[in-house]
Design a protein around this motif. Structure first.
Motif, mmCIF file in Angstrom:
data_model
loop_
_atom_site.group_PDB
_atom_site.id
_atom_site.type_symbol
_atom_site.label_atom_id
_atom_site.label_comp_id
_atom_site.label_asym_id
_atom_site.label_seq_id
_atom_site.Cartn_x
_atom_site.Cartn_y
_atom_site.Cartn_z
ATOM 1 N N GLN A 288 18.893 78.253 13.215
ATOM 2 C CA GLN A 288 18.102 78.041 14.424
ATOM 3 C C GLN A 288 17.333 76.723 14.372
ATOM 4 O O GLN A 288 16.697 76.331 15.352
ATOM 5 C CB GLN A 288 17.113 79.198 14.653
ATOM 6 N N GLY B 92 21.406 77.662 20.022
ATOM 7 C CA GLY B 92 21.538 79.037 19.562
ATOM 8 C C GLY B 92 22.953 79.574 19.726
ATOM 9 O O GLY B 92 23.293 80.609 19.166
ATOM 10 N N ALA B 93 23.773 78.845 20.489
ATOM 11 C CA ALA B 93 25.180 79.221 20.667
ATOM 12 C C ALA B 93 25.334 80.640 21.190
ATOM 13 O O ALA B 93 26.210 81.387 20.781
ATOM 14 C CB ALA B 93 25.964 79.052 19.368
ATOM 15 N N ASP B 94 24.436 81.020 22.075
ATOM 16 C CA ASP B 94 24.482 82.342 22.665
ATOM 17 C C ASP B 94 24.351 82.199 24.166
ATOM 18 O O ASP B 94 23.250 81.971 24.669
ATOM 19 C CB ASP B 94 23.313 83.170 22.143
ATOM 20 N N GLY C 251 22.684 85.320 13.422
ATOM 21 C CA GLY C 251 22.396 84.219 14.335
ATOM 22 C C GLY C 251 22.040 84.687 15.734
ATOM 23 O O GLY C 251 21.239 84.050 16.422
ATOM 24 N N SER D 266 18.468 83.610 17.285
ATOM 25 C CA SER D 266 18.191 82.827 18.492
ATOM 26 C C SER D 266 17.452 83.635 19.543
ATOM 27 O O SER D 266 16.702 83.059 20.345
ATOM 28 C CB SER D 266 19.455 82.162 19.059
HETATM 29 NA NA NA Z 1 22.396 82.149 17.763
#
Ligand code: NA
Ligand code: NA
Ligand code: NA
Lengths: 95, 377, 377, 95, 377, 95
Positions: free
Chosen positions: B112, B146-148, B360, B364
Motif C-alpha cells: 500500500q 491499491g489495484a482494487d 492486499g 487497500s
Molecule cells: Na489492494
C-alpha cells in the motif's frame, strides 16, 4: 488551500496513513495467529466441523421445493451414496 | 422541409463537438482493449460502452433524466454498487492461504506504500502548480495503487466524484496491465537465488478458522477504523456467507447473478462519467501517470518488504510473492507464480502468493478508510 | 500528533457506548445460533451481521446516508422486500394437500388465535402500566404468533417501525425453535390414541384446481378485505406463476435468484433496526415473552381445533397436524410428522400436515390485513 | 389513549379479528370445495390438463435461444449418464 | 358492531364500482388467454394479474404509496425497465441471418409503414372528432404496429402515459395473435409460385462481423438520430455482450435472471395502468382497432416490399419472409416458415425470415426515435 | 391543436418518419455490406477469431473460483464432441 499547507497535509497523511496500515495489519497478524492457535487447540479435543457444513431445513424458504435438485446433485456423488447409512447415523445424532 | 432541418439540427453529426468525437473514440478503444486484448473485459466492456453512450451528442444519456445518470445516482452516488461488489468479492475469496501464513499480511501492508507515495506526488504536483488537485483528489488518485476497482470507485465517489471516470479507467486498465507492469520491477529487485527460494508447504486451515476470520477482521475494523466499516463489513459478510456453509443459496446468488447484474450497471454508470469536459483534460493524463507510478511503487515495496522479512526471519519467503500484495486478485498471484516457474520449473508459488494477494484487498480498504477518515471525517 | 488523536477520537473503541458493545455481542450471538445451531440461517445470518454493522460506533451505517439505512428505506419502508419475499414463497408453495382436504383451513384459522390473545396480553400489560405499547404496537407484536417472518416484518413496518428489529428477531428465532416449543404442548394436549389416528389417503388434486385456487383466494380477498391484498395478492401471484406452467422461466428466477437477493438485503435492512437505543429496552424482553406466548397459544389452539372437529365429524383428523396451523412452513409440518412417527412408526403425517401449514400462511396474512384495517384503515 | 379505552379497543379487535379470520376461512373452505367439485365434474368430460403445462413460444423472449440449451441439457443428461465412469476418471485426473 | 360496519364499508364488495368489476374481469380474461391460449404468457400473466390487483377497490395498490405504483414509478416512468429488457433482447438476438443478407433490412423498413399509416389514422379520427387523440397519443398508438412490446411501452411512457395500459395490452395481444393475423394477409398478397421461391443458402457470417455490427449500428444511431440512442444503445450493448464472448457471465445473467426479474415487475407495473377510469373508455377500443390496422398494414407492406425488390433484382426473395419484418421475434419468422412449408414441404424459410425479423426490431426503434424527436424533441 | 393543423402535422410526421426509416436502413445496408467486405478481406490474410472467443482471466471476479465449473463444462464438451452425430440426429427428430 495554500500550497505549503497542502504539502504538509500530504506528508502528514502519508506518514500517518502508512503507519496506520502497518499497525492495523500487525494487529491482524497477532489476533489471527492467536485465533488459529486457540481453534487448533480446541479442535484437538472437539473435532473439526464437517467439511460441507450442515445446511439446515429452513422455515423461511421451504426446502421441500429445493430438495429435488439437491437430491439430484447428491446422486452424482457416487461416493456419498455409499456412505448413506453413516451420514444418516451422524445426522440423527446431531439434530 | 422545416422538419428535415430540425432533424438535422437534432442529429448527432450536427451537434457533435470535437471532444465528444474523441471520447467516442476512446470508448471504442476501451472496447477494443477489453475484447481483443482481454483487458479486464468484465468491467471495461460496460465502461467503454457506457462511455460511448454518454458522449452521443443530443441524447443526454449521462445528463439529468438520462438512463446512465439514473444508474449513477442510484448505484454509485449512494455507494451501493461498489459495496455490493465488495460483498460478492468476499463471497469468492478464500482466506485459507492467508490464514496458513498470516505473516503475508505484512506484504499486503507494504504494497500500500504506493498509494501514499502517489498521494504525496499528486500533492507535490499541485504545490508546484503543475496540476490543481485538492487533498481529496490526491487521495482518490492514490487509491489507484491499491489495484482494487471497487475500492477506487467507492473512494472516488466520496472524495472526488469529478475524477471518478478517469480513476476507474486507470484502475482497471492498470489491473489489466499487471502481467506487463510487474515482471520487470520484480526481476530488477530480486536475485536469481532469491527467486529460487522454495517455500514451506502450507498447513491445512480448518473450516472453523475460516468462519471466525471474517468476524475477527470485522471486529478489528469496528474498533479501530469505523470509516473502513462499509467496505470491509460488506466484504466480511460475503466471506462469512461463503464459509459458514448454511446459507449456500444466498452465497450462490451473491457471487453469480447478483454480482453480475451489479457489474453491468456499475460499468455503465462509470461510463457516464466519461464525458468530454471531465475526461479530456490534462488532469486525466496526470491521473494515468500517477496511477502507473502508484502501481509500480506498490509492486516494488511488496517485493522489498519480503526481502526485509527474510533478513529477520529464518522461515524464508520468496520475494516474488511480495508483488502480489497490490491485490489485483488473482492476476498478481499468477504473475508471481509465472516468474517463479521461469526461474525454477518446480517452484509453484501460486498458493503462497494468494496470501499477500487477498491481504492486499484488506490493506487497500484500510488505506481507503484512513483517507476518508482524514479528509471527510 | 493531532491526527493520531483525531483518529483515536474517531475510532470505534473511543466512541463505543456500552449499549453498542452489547448489541454487537447480540449480533454475534445470532450469528452463532444461525451457523452452529441452524436457527433459520437464511435470515439470521444477514440479520445478525446487519445488527453488528449497525452498531459499529461512528460508522453510521444504519443512520441517514449509511448503506443499511438505504436498504431499509428502499426495501422495507416501501414495503417492497416483504412483498417480494411473499411472492417468492407463493412460487414455492404447493396447495395440493390443502385442496385435497379443505377442512384443514379451519386448523390454519384456529392457530391464529395466538395472535389475538397476544395482542390482548400486550394491551393488558400496557393498561396495567407494565409496558407502554400502543394498540398498533400490540398488533405488530401479536403477529409474531403467525410464525411468518415476512408478514411480521410487513405489519411492523406499517404499524410499529420502532419495534421492527425486535419483532423480526423474535419472529425468526421462534420459527427456528418450533421443534423445541411445539412438541411438549402437542403431547400435553393429545392422548396416545389420538396421536395414533391414521388419516385417509389424500385424493389426487388436478392441475386445473391448483391454477384456479390462487385466483379464487385473490378474489375473496379483494371482495372482503382489501387491506390483505398486497400480501395475499403477491403470494397468489407467485403461486399462479408456479402452477400455470407457462411462465416457468419467471417462476424459476422468482424462487431462486430473486428471493435470494431480496433475502440478503431484507436481512441486512432488518439488522439496521437492531440499534442499541431501540433494542436494549425492557420492551424487547416484553416482545420476546409475548411472542413466545403467542406461539404457544397458536400451537395449542390448532391442536384443540382438530380435537373439536373430530367431535363433530366422522372423518377423523389426527390432532398432531393442528399445530402445523401456525405455518412456519415446512418445519411445523415436520414436527407433526415426527411426533406421529414416534407414536406409530407407520403413521406418516407430513403431507396431511402441509394442508394446515399453508393454511396458516393465509390465516396470518388475513389477521395482518384486519390489524392494518382496524388500526391504520 | 386511556388505559381502559385501550383495553376495550384490544378486546374489540381480538373478538372481531378472530371472528373475521374464521368467517373468511370458512368462506374459503366453501368456495374451494365448490370449485373442486365443479372442476372435477368438468374434467370428467373435458379431460385434465397435461401434467407439465404447455409452455408456449413467445415473441417477447425468443425461444430459439433458450430451446437449444434446454434440449442440449436433456441430451447431455442422457449422454453423460452413460459415461459416468469416464467422466469421473477424467475429472480426477484434472482436479 | 361499529367495527363490523366499518369493515363492511372498507370491504371490496361495498366499495366496488362497476368499472372495477369489469376491469377485474378483463384482468382474468388476460390471464385466461395467457395461460390457456398461450397468448404471450411471459408478459400477459404479470400484466393481467397486475390489472386485477390494480382494481381491487380500497386496496390502492396502483395509487400513490401502493406497491404497483412504486414499481411503475421506479421502473417505467424512469425508462429503466423497457431499456433493460431491450438490453436482454439484444443479448438474445443473432444478427447472423441479417448480416448474411443485409438487403432484408429493407423488409424491416417497409414493415414500419403500418406504424405511420396508423398514426395518420389516429390523427384523422381526431380531426373528424371521433376520438380526441393528440399527436403524441397518435404516435404512441402507431408504435403498436412495430410489434415490439418494450418499444411500445417505452414510447408510451414518454408520449402518452395515460394510454400506456391499453397500448401495452394491445401490443402484446397482437403479438400473440401473429399466427392468426398474418397468414390470410400473406396468402392474399402472394401467388403460389412466389411462395415457392427457394432462397439461396446463406453465407457463413464470421464472428468478427457479428462483433462489429452492434458497434456500427450504435455509431449510425449516434450520428443520425440520438433520440433512438437509449433503445438501440441498450440493445446494441446486450448484443455486443453476447457476441464478444469475453463477458459471458454478464451475458448469461442478462438474458436469464435479469430479464426475468425485470419482466415480472414490468408486467405488474403495466398492470397498474389498467385502472377502470383510464382503460374503460372508447379510446381503448380505438387503440385496439388502430393497433390491429397497424399490424395488418405492417405485414402487408413487408410482403409487398419483397415483391418490389424481386422486380429490380435477380436474386429472388420469397415474399413470405417480408411479413417477418414487423418483428414479433421469432413468431413472425415461424409463421413465414410455416407458410413456406405449406406450399412446398422442402422450402425452409426460418433462417431467411430471421433477417427481416430482427431488422424489424431496429426499424421500429428508429421509428420510435423519430416520433420522440418530432414530438418531444 | 386545431384539427386541420393536427392533420397536416400527422401527414408531415408520416412522410418524414417513413422517409427517415428508409434512409437510415439504407445507410445501414450500405455500411454493413462495406463492413462485411472489409472484414472478409481482412480475415483472408489474418484468419478468423476462435469460435468460442478467448475469455480471459480477470482480476475483478477471481476465476480461481469459477475455474472448476468451467473445467467440468470443458470436459462435457470433450465428451459430447465424440457424440456429435448422434446428437444432431436426435435434435433433427425433435425439433
Ligand atoms: Na489492494
Ligand atoms: Na401463520
Ligand atoms: Na418492429
Amino acid at each position: 488551500m495554500e500550497s505549503s499547507s497542502l504539502m504538509s497535509e500530504g506528508i502528514s497523511l502519508m506518514l500517518f496513513g502508512m503507519g496506520f496500515v502497518f499497525v492495523f495489519l500487525t494487529l491482524l497478524v497477532i489476533v489471527t495467529s492467536l485465533m488459529s492457535k486457540i481453534i487448533i487447540k480446541y479442535e484437538k479435543s472437539a473435532g473439526v466441523l464437517p467439511e460441507d457444513g450442515v445446511p439446515s431445513p429452513s422455515t423461511f424458504i421451504p426446502h421441500h421445493e429445493t430438495n429435488a435438485p439437491l437430491q439430484a446433485e447428491a446422486d452424482d456423488k457416487t461416493l456419498i451414496s455409499v456412505l448413506t447409512a453413516a451420514v444418516h447415523k451422524y445426522r440423527s445424532r446431531h439434530k | 422541409m422545416d422538419q428535415i432541418i430540425r432533424l438535422w439540427h437534432n442529429s448527432g453529426l450536427y451537434q457533435m463537438e470535437p471532444g465528444q468525437a474523441v471520447m467516442i473514440a476512446i470508448g471504442m478503444l476501451l472496447l477494443y482493449l477489453a475484447i481483443n486484448k482481454n483487458f479486464e473485459p468484465l468491467l471495461l466492456v460496460p465502461i467503454g460502452f457506457g462511455g460511448v453512450l454518454a458522449n452521443i451528442p443530443g441524447a443526454g444519456l449521462a445528463e439529468h433524466g438520462g438512463i446512465l445518470h439514473l444508474f449513477y445516482t442510484v448505484g454509485i452516488e449512494s455507494g451501493a454498487f461498489p459495496l455490493i461488489i465488495f460483498m460478492g468479492v468476499g463471497a469468492m475469496t478464500d482466506f485459507g492461504p492467508l490464514l496458513s501464513n498470516p505473516r503475508t499480511l505484512f506484504l499486503g501492508a507494504a504494497a500500500q506504500f504506493g498509494i501514499f507515495v502517489t498521494l504525496m506526488g499528486a500533492v507535490a504536483l499541485s504545490a508546484f502548480g503543475v496540476f490543481d488537485f485538492s487533498l481529496a483528489d490526491a487521495a482518490a488518485i492514490g487509491i489507484i495503487g491499491g489495484a482494487d476497482g471497487p475500492t477506487s470507485i467507492y473512494v472516488a465517489s466520496k472524495l472526488a466524484p469529478d475524477l471518478l471516470g478517469a480513476i476507474a479507467v486507470a484502475s482497471y486498465s492498470y489491473m489489466a496491465l499487471v502481467p506487463l507492469i510487474q515482471p520487470p520491477i520484480m526481476r530488477a529487485l530480486t536475485t536469481e537465488s532469491e527467486r529460487k527460494i522454495k517455500m514451506v508447504q502450507q498447513r491445512h486451515v480448518s473450516h472453523r478458522e475460516k468462519i471466525v476470520f471474517p468476524l475477527l477482521l470485522l471486529l478489528l475494523v469496528a474498533f479501530l477504523l469505523p470509516d473502513a466499516a462499509p467496505l470491509l463489513g460488506m466484504f466480511c459478510f460475503g466471506n462469512l456467507m461463503k464459509e459458514c456453509a448454511v446459507v449456500d443459496r444466498l452465497r450462490n446468488t451473491t457471487h453469480n447473478s447478483l454480482i453480475n447484474t451489479v457489474t453491468i450497471f456499475l460499468g455503465l454508470a462509470v461510463g457516464s462519467k466519461l464525458s468530454a469536459d471531465k475526461f479530456l483534460d490534462l488532469t486525466t493524463l496526470g491521473i494515468l501517470l500517477l496511477g502507473m507510478i502508484a502501481f509500480s511503487i506498490g509492486t516494488a515495496s511488496g517485493v522489498i518488504m519480503a526481502k526485509v522479512m527474510n533478513k529477520i526471519s529464518t522461515n524464508k519467503i520468496n520475494p516474488l510473492i511480495g508483488s502480489a500484495g497490490v491485490s489485483a486478485v488473482p492476476m498478481a498471484a499468477r504473475v508471481s507464480n509465472k516468474l517463479g516457474l521461469e526461474t525454477d520449473p518446480h517452484n509453484f508459488l501460486l498458493m503462497h502468493a494468494m496470501g499477500p494477494n487477498v491481504a492486499g484487498v484488506i490493506g487497500s480498504a484500510i488505506a481507503a478508510g484512513i483517507m476518508i477518515n482524514y479528509i471527510a471525517g
